[in-house]
Motif scaffolding. Structure first.
Motif, short mmCIF file in Angstrom:
data_model
loop_
_atom_site.label_atom_id
_atom_site.label_comp_id
_atom_site.label_asym_id
_atom_site.label_seq_id
_atom_site.Cartn_x
_atom_site.Cartn_y
_atom_site.Cartn_z
N ASP A 20 65.14 -110.56 44.71
CA ASP A 20 66.32 -109.94 45.30
C ASP A 20 66.15 -108.42 45.27
O ASP A 20 65.33 -107.89 44.52
N ASP A 38 62.45 -115.60 41.38
CA ASP A 38 62.65 -117.03 41.17
C ASP A 38 62.33 -117.46 39.75
O ASP A 38 62.95 -118.36 39.21
N ARG A 60 66.31 -118.30 42.06
CA ARG A 60 67.43 -117.37 42.33
C ARG A 60 68.41 -117.89 43.37
O ARG A 60 69.57 -117.53 43.37
N SER A 61 67.99 -118.74 44.27
CA SER A 61 68.91 -119.24 45.31
C SER A 61 69.90 -120.28 44.78
O SER A 61 70.78 -120.71 45.50
N TYR A 122 72.22 -125.64 49.30
CA TYR A 122 73.38 -125.02 49.96
C TYR A 122 74.66 -125.24 49.17
O TYR A 122 75.75 -125.22 49.72
N SER A 125 78.43 -121.39 45.09
CA SER A 125 77.88 -120.58 44.00
C SER A 125 79.02 -120.06 43.14
O SER A 125 80.14 -119.92 43.60
#
Length: 137
Positions: A20, A38, A60-61, A122, A125
């Motif tokens: 990021d 990550d 990280r996602s 998806y 968060s």
């Protein structure tokens, strides 16, 4: 109008394509340049030059992260848990919660259970934050 001028440049600790964008956290005792990849979060203390690396429990996602005021631990907020990690990589504590993916009824025990499931990529968060004194998350 205020004129801006460059006062310093700092190399980011992680490669831009694999992490990021860096963030600057200003604390009472120090300024931290924080970057999340990550596999790890890196916190570079701009005042002392110390660099701390915190192994990440998941990529990280799959959530958010926050750094303690003393920069001695981080909390990863993920799809299935809040996980506090110290600089050695040891899990200080973990609180599991129901899955953030809409229709998933599982109480996952670890990231590997959904790592290859595209629906979990998806998921909603969350977030986490430390209190100023670091005693409360």
């Amino acid at each position: 109008m205020t004129a801006a001028r460059l006062v310093s440049t700092v190399a980011v600790p992680l490669a831009p394509g694999a992490a990021d964008a860096p963030a600057l956290l200003c604390r009472d005792s120090h300024r931290l340049l924080v970057q999340r990849g990550d596999a790890e979060l890196v916190a570079f203390d701009l005042d002392s030059g110390a660099m701390m690396r915190f192994p990440a429990p998941w990529p990280r996602s799959f959530g958010a992260v926050t750094v303690s005021p003393d920069a001695d631990s981080v909390v990863f907020a993920g799809v299935h848990a809040l996980c506090c990690v110290d600089g050695s990589g040891a899990v200080v504590w973990e609180v599991r919660h129901g899955c953030w993916t809409g229709e998933c009824p599982q109480l996952h025990r670890e990231f590997a259970e959904y790592a290859d499931d595209s629906e979990h990529g998806y998921a909603d968060s969350g977030s986490a934050a430390y209190s100023t004194d670091g005693k409360l998350v």
